[in-house]
Scaffold this active site. Structure first.
Site, PDB file in Angstrom:
ATOM      1  N   ASP A 204       0.824  -1.199   0.000  1.00  0.00           N
ATOM      2  CA  ASP A 204       0.000   0.000   0.000  1.00  0.00           C
ATOM      3  C   ASP A 204       0.865   1.259   0.000  1.00  0.00           C
ATOM      4  O   ASP A 204       1.840   1.364   0.759  1.00  0.00           O
ATOM      5  CB  ASP A 204      -0.893  -0.014   1.239  1.00  0.00           C
ATOM      6  CG  ASP A 204      -1.725   1.247   1.382  1.00  0.00           C
ATOM      7  OD1 ASP A 204      -2.620   1.458   0.548  1.00  0.00           O
ATOM      8  OD2 ASP A 204      -1.463   2.023   2.324  1.00  0.00           O
ATOM      9  N   GLU A 239       1.323   0.102  -4.907  1.00  0.00           N
ATOM     10  CA  GLU A 239       0.506   1.278  -5.195  1.00  0.00           C
ATOM     11  C   GLU A 239       1.434   2.480  -5.077  1.00  0.00           C
ATOM     12  O   GLU A 239       2.004   2.727  -4.013  1.00  0.00           O
ATOM     13  CB  GLU A 239      -0.642   1.411  -4.207  1.00  0.00           C
ATOM     14  CG  GLU A 239      -1.472   2.679  -4.444  1.00  0.00           C
ATOM     15  CD  GLU A 239      -2.321   3.085  -3.257  1.00  0.00           C
ATOM     16  OE1 GLU A 239      -3.305   3.817  -3.466  1.00  0.00           O
ATOM     17  OE2 GLU A 239      -2.005   2.673  -2.121  1.00  0.00           O
TER      18      GLU A 239
END
Length: 522
Positions: A204, A239
């Protein structure tokens, strides 16, 4: 002194008892004792050699809202429905334990411990084993850039774990210049892969993993994962909102989420232009052409309505280096009312965009429920009490306070009803069956034609506009070509060849939303 599995334990700090920051299981909540776990006692029975990355068709899942029960066991019972459609991979939103019973998972404080509302460690292993039995890879979304606001005792135990000179939007930044910090996160990654037999991880918001030591961390993490003798391919996805290709260029990371593709599709279908949609709303069809030809849209060039450049050239990367989506937990859940795209635009147009996602060469990711045309919202929800709960409630309301149409309508993120409203329904309606048939047809075409062509290696790609809201794309691979025609609200030029394998939606001259794709071997 030895202690058996199941034994509770705590760490004593200045007379207080706190949980182990690397706890594999909690006795109850994040403030209580940790519990010893013996991962070797689980009897794995399903042989699994994994899948190559180019076969990935990802399904993003939040375990707590995927079923009414919200557990690993309940989710496992529905996996056959996904495999039957042609989905090949699951990406599970974070399960590392956070405070409370419900939440998205991105405010975890015990990243080694599966959230108890979902089930036990063995329940998660059984979920993974069922997925493998059905031919589904399992990737886990992990958060290594911050800890949540309640129950992160690591601040007290090891304040040097954090970088006083930096701060993320969600909490204190982590000091990756320390070897022990890097080792903590690498051990976490290896635990999920080895003890739970996962096929990979999604990291993330790596744009918040910066500062001294961060580059070394990414190298060491990849080296550690790639060095495992797992008997199956292992995949690493990031990401990175910066659109930086470096981690993928190195070959150490397989792919990155590509929000550019989403933004072009979203603005083309909804006309929205606020916030981060501003630069994409100027010419969304032109941007979609760029996304299909180059991967990312913003590659460091000047863009209207953007104050500073973003990204770097990426067209040299393979199509498999980009994870495209028309909906994600972020893009749906960060809306005040959690609306899905099908509730914001003409469903016929949304279906064509979904078909485009599934058949073109980039790695597609489906947000849970999208395969059945779900209309249920996916809202922001949490389970904090007291002052923290009030802060979250107030902050969520203030975030949308300037939008007059939302005055008094933003759901309370702490209310149980907000969580319950976000759960998928599994009714067998004609509309749901129609969307599933679309999904099945597109993924059958992908498996038979797109995926083998991608595996052969890309040689060239050309994309051109054929109308104000229409385009034509040709991808040339070592083994053949893909030709795609798309109308996104205006009639363009369609050409078909009866001798080529073809999948088509709404290709009559009067259809404003249409797609046709043909595959031809060399």
């Amino acid at each position: 002194m030895e202690a058996p599995a199941g034994t509770p334990y705590s760490i004593h700090v200045d007379g207080d008892r706190i949980p182990d920051p690397a706890s594999r299981l909690q006795h109850d909540d994040v403030h209580g004792p940790s519990v010893l776990v013996d991962h070797d006692t689980y009897a794995w029975g399903v042989p699994w050699t994994g899948r190559p990355w180019h076969e990935a068709v990802i399904y993003e899942m939040h375990v707590g809202t995927f079923t009414a029960e919200g557990t690993f066991a309940a989710a496992a019972a529905k996996l056959d429905r996904l495999a039957e459609l042609g989905i090949t991979a699951l990406e599970i939103m974070p399960v590392g334990q956070w405070s409370g019973r419900r939440g998205w998972g991105y405010d975890g404080v015990l990243p080694f411990a599966p959230h108890p509302a979902y089930g036990t460690p063995d329940d998660f292993k059984a979920f993974v084993e069922r997925a493998h039995e059905l031919g589904l890879m399992v990737l886990l979304d992990v958060v290594m850039n911050h800890f949540g606001p309640d129950g992160a005792y690591i601040h007290r135990l090891a304040p040097e774990f954090f970088d006083d000179d930096r701060h993320t939007p969600w909490g204190a930044a982590i000091n990756f210049n320390r070897e022990a910090v890097r080792r903590f996160w690498i051990d976490c990654a290896l635990m999920w892969i080895e003890d739970y037999r996962l096929d990979g991880l999604r990291l993330d918001a790596v744009h918040q993993i910066t500062g001294p030591g961060s580059d070394r961390f990414f190298d060491e993490l990849s080296h550690a994962v790639r060095g495992l003798d797992a008997g199956r391919p292992l995949h690493l996805v990031v990401e990175d909102e910066r659109n930086e290709p470096g981690l993928r260029e190195s070959g150490k990371y397989d792919a990155s989420w590509n929000d550019d593709f989403h933004h072009a599709v979203h603005t083309a279908l909804t006309g929205e232009s606020g916030g981060y949609y501003a630069s994409f709303a100027v010419d969304p069809i032109g941007d979609l052409c760029l996304a299909l030809e180059r991967g990312h849209i913003e590659e460091g060039q000047d863009r209207p309505r953007r104050k500073s450049a973003r990204g770097a050239p990426s067209s040299h990367l393979a199509p498999t280096a980009f994870v495209n989506a028309t909906q994600t937990h972020d893009q749906v859940g960060n809306r005040a009312l959690g609306e899905r795209l099908v509730s914001l635009a003409d469903p016929a147009a949304v279906e064509i965009a979904f078909a485009l996602l599934l058949v073109c060469p980039y790695i597609p990711m489906i947000f849970m429920g999208e395969e059945q045309g779900a209309r249920t919202p996916f809202l922001f929800f949490a389970d904090y009490g007291g002052e923290l709960g009030e802060m979250v409630r107030k902050g969520r309301a203030e975030e949308f306070a300037e939008i007059a149409a939302l005055a008094g309508k933003v759901p309370d993120p702490i209310a149980l009803e907000t969580f319950e409203a976000s759960k998928l329904t599994w009714g067998d309606t004609p509309d749901a069956r129609h969307w599933r048939e679309t999904t099945r047809a597109c993924l059958a075409f992908r498996a038979e034609h797109t995926t083998p062509l991608v595996a052969s290696g890309r040689e060239d790609v050309k994309v051109s506009r054929t109308g104000d809201r229409a385009l034509y794309a040709r991808w040339t691979f070592a083994a053949g070509t893909l030709d795609l025609y798309l109308n996104f609200g205006g009639v363009g030029r369609f050409e078909t060849r009866p001798d080529a394998p073809q999948l088509a939606f709404n290709v009559l001259e009067t259809d404003p939303y249409a797609l046709s794709i043909e595959a031809r071997a060399k």
